[in-house]
Design a protein around this motif. Structure first.
Motif, PDB file in Angstrom:
ATOM      1  N   VAL A 299     -10.118   2.044  -7.015  1.00  0.00           N
ATOM      2  CA  VAL A 299      -8.765   2.068  -6.461  1.00  0.00           C
ATOM      3  C   VAL A 299      -7.766   1.563  -7.501  1.00  0.00           C
ATOM      4  O   VAL A 299      -8.009   0.573  -8.188  1.00  0.00           O
ATOM      5  CB  VAL A 299      -8.693   1.205  -5.179  1.00  0.00           C
TER       6      VAL A 299
ATOM      7  N   ASP B 113      -8.746   9.601   0.917  1.00  0.00           N
ATOM      8  CA  ASP B 113      -9.636   9.164   2.001  1.00  0.00           C
ATOM      9  C   ASP B 113      -8.950   8.131   2.888  1.00  0.00           C
ATOM     10  O   ASP B 113      -9.102   8.155   4.118  1.00  0.00           O
ATOM     11  CB  ASP B 113     -10.926   8.579   1.429  1.00  0.00           C
ATOM     12  N   MET B 114      -8.203   7.201   2.271  1.00  0.00           N
ATOM     13  CA  MET B 114      -7.476   6.200   3.059  1.00  0.00           C
ATOM     14  C   MET B 114      -6.454   6.868   3.969  1.00  0.00           C
ATOM     15  O   MET B 114      -6.335   6.528   5.156  1.00  0.00           O
ATOM     16  CB  MET B 114      -6.767   5.213   2.134  1.00  0.00           C
ATOM     17  N   GLU B 115      -5.714   7.819   3.417  1.00  0.00           N
ATOM     18  CA  GLU B 115      -4.696   8.499   4.220  1.00  0.00           C
ATOM     19  C   GLU B 115      -5.333   9.330   5.318  1.00  0.00           C
ATOM     20  O   GLU B 115      -4.813   9.411   6.437  1.00  0.00           O
ATOM     21  CB  GLU B 115      -3.807   9.349   3.313  1.00  0.00           C
TER      22      GLU B 115
ATOM     23  N   MET C 106       0.874  -1.169   0.000  1.00  0.00           N
ATOM     24  CA  MET C 106       0.000   0.000   0.000  1.00  0.00           C
ATOM     25  C   MET C 106       0.914   1.223   0.000  1.00  0.00           C
ATOM     26  O   MET C 106       1.761   1.365   0.895  1.00  0.00           O
ATOM     27  CB  MET C 106      -0.907  -0.006   1.227  1.00  0.00           C
TER      28      MET C 106
ATOM     29  N   LEU D  19      -2.786   4.316  -2.251  1.00  0.00           N
ATOM     30  CA  LEU D  19      -3.561   4.908  -1.164  1.00  0.00           C
ATOM     31  C   LEU D  19      -4.300   6.140  -1.682  1.00  0.00           C
ATOM     32  O   LEU D  19      -3.705   7.015  -2.303  1.00  0.00           O
ATOM     33  CB  LEU D  19      -2.635   5.304  -0.012  1.00  0.00           C
ATOM     34  N   THR D  20      -5.574   6.204  -1.412  1.00  0.00           N
ATOM     35  CA  THR D  20      -6.357   7.381  -1.784  1.00  0.00           C
ATOM     36  C   THR D  20      -6.281   8.414  -0.666  1.00  0.00           C
ATOM     37  O   THR D  20      -5.852   8.123   0.454  1.00  0.00           O
ATOM     38  CB  THR D  20      -7.818   7.001  -2.022  1.00  0.00           C
TER      39      THR D  20
ATOM     40  N   ALA E 221      -4.324   5.488   7.051  1.00  0.00           N
ATOM     41  CA  ALA E 221      -3.520   4.523   6.301  1.00  0.00           C
ATOM     42  C   ALA E 221      -2.191   5.143   5.893  1.00  0.00           C
ATOM     43  O   ALA E 221      -2.121   6.316   5.521  1.00  0.00           O
ATOM     44  CB  ALA E 221      -4.287   4.063   5.067  1.00  0.00           C
TER      45      ALA E 221
END
Length: 264
Positions: free
Chosen positions: A43, A65-67, A13, A62-63, A71
């Motif tokens: 993704v 939103d994920m970060e 990731m 990693l998007t 994440a």
């Protein structure tokens, strides 16, 4: 086939798939496409291709939103299970947690969980490609370059972690190497094959996590490539039993990773 669970896939990731492709291409020799296939939710996912044409794992972008959800760049392993939903029930009953609930993807059913000490990993019941039913994944090898050769768990409670993986994944634990005041480096096996080791948390491991060692053709060439391509050496090459060398690094995006191979 060994009834104990095996690592069947590895996933990076990362915040910069193209930068990671350049880095691992130089250090390991992998080929990672310039663009990915859009998966569920759009993704970006890219396959890691070895020189022999096989896959070594995947790269997930990693998007934002994920970060935003916490994440960070990391390598994660996938462990084979026969029933993802039943495994979730059993793992959570023994103190593990669910990070991503069970979901179906084209290649199987997966979920992301943590062990009771907090180390994350995926569990997966895969759908084999036509013609490969009953075959084992070849992303792991004890001696081949461009594959993961060693799986190392750094954890806050080695005894409890070993008991957990023995119970849920059928692994064995025989042999250890003393690490002085730090404790023991305890070897784990899948049947009669060495899978990796479990060790106490050390400096540089703020939380329990799996670390993976990728096979390289020449440890000194790989070390030079890490430094020349934006990585950071966290542990210099050190001789290991059998005469090869292992080292630890941080890739340019911040994911910890290990490398192992001969000195030529």
């Amino acid at each position: 086939m060994n009834a104990a669970s095996n690592f069947i896939w590895y996933e990076l990731m990362t915040s910069d798939p193209s930068g990671a492709a350049d880095f691992y291409g130089a250090v390991v020799g992998w080929k990672i496409p310039d663009s990915g296939e859009a998966t569920a939710g759009g993704v970006d996912y890219r396959m890691i291709v070895r020189d022999d044409g096989g896959n070594a794992g995947g790269v997930l972008a990693l998007t934002a939103d994920m970060e935003a959800g916490g994440a960070r760049p990391i390598w994660l392993g996938y462990l084979h299970v026969d029933d993802v939903d039943a495994a979730i029930v059993a793992i959570t009953a023994d103190g593990g947690a669910v990070q991503m609930g069970a979901m179906d993807i084209p290649v199987g059913r997966i979920a992301m969980v943590t062990d009771p000490q907090g180390a994350p990993f995926y569990i997966m019941d895969p759908v084999p490609p036509p013609g490969s039913e009953g075959m084992e994944s070849d992303v792991v090898s004890v001696d081949q370059p461009q594959r993961v050769r060693w799986n190392e768990l750094a954890t806050s409670d080695p005894d409890a972690a070993i008991a957990f993986y023995k119970k849920h994944f059928g692994w064995g634990q025989e042999g250890e190497m003393p690490m002085g005041e730090l404790g023991a480096y305890r070897f784990i096996q899948r049947g009669d094959v060495g899978l990796g080791a479990v060790m106490p948390l050390m400096e540089g491991y703020p939380v329990p996590a799996w670390n993976f060692y990728i096979g390289v053709d020449d440890i000194d060439r790989a070390r030079e490539a890490v430094a020349a391509n934006g990585g950071t050496i966290s542990n210099e090459p050190m001789e290991i039993p059998g005469g090869e060398y292992a080292m630890n690094a941080i890739d340019p995006q911040g994911a910890p990773i290990g490398f192992v191979g001969p000195r030529k």
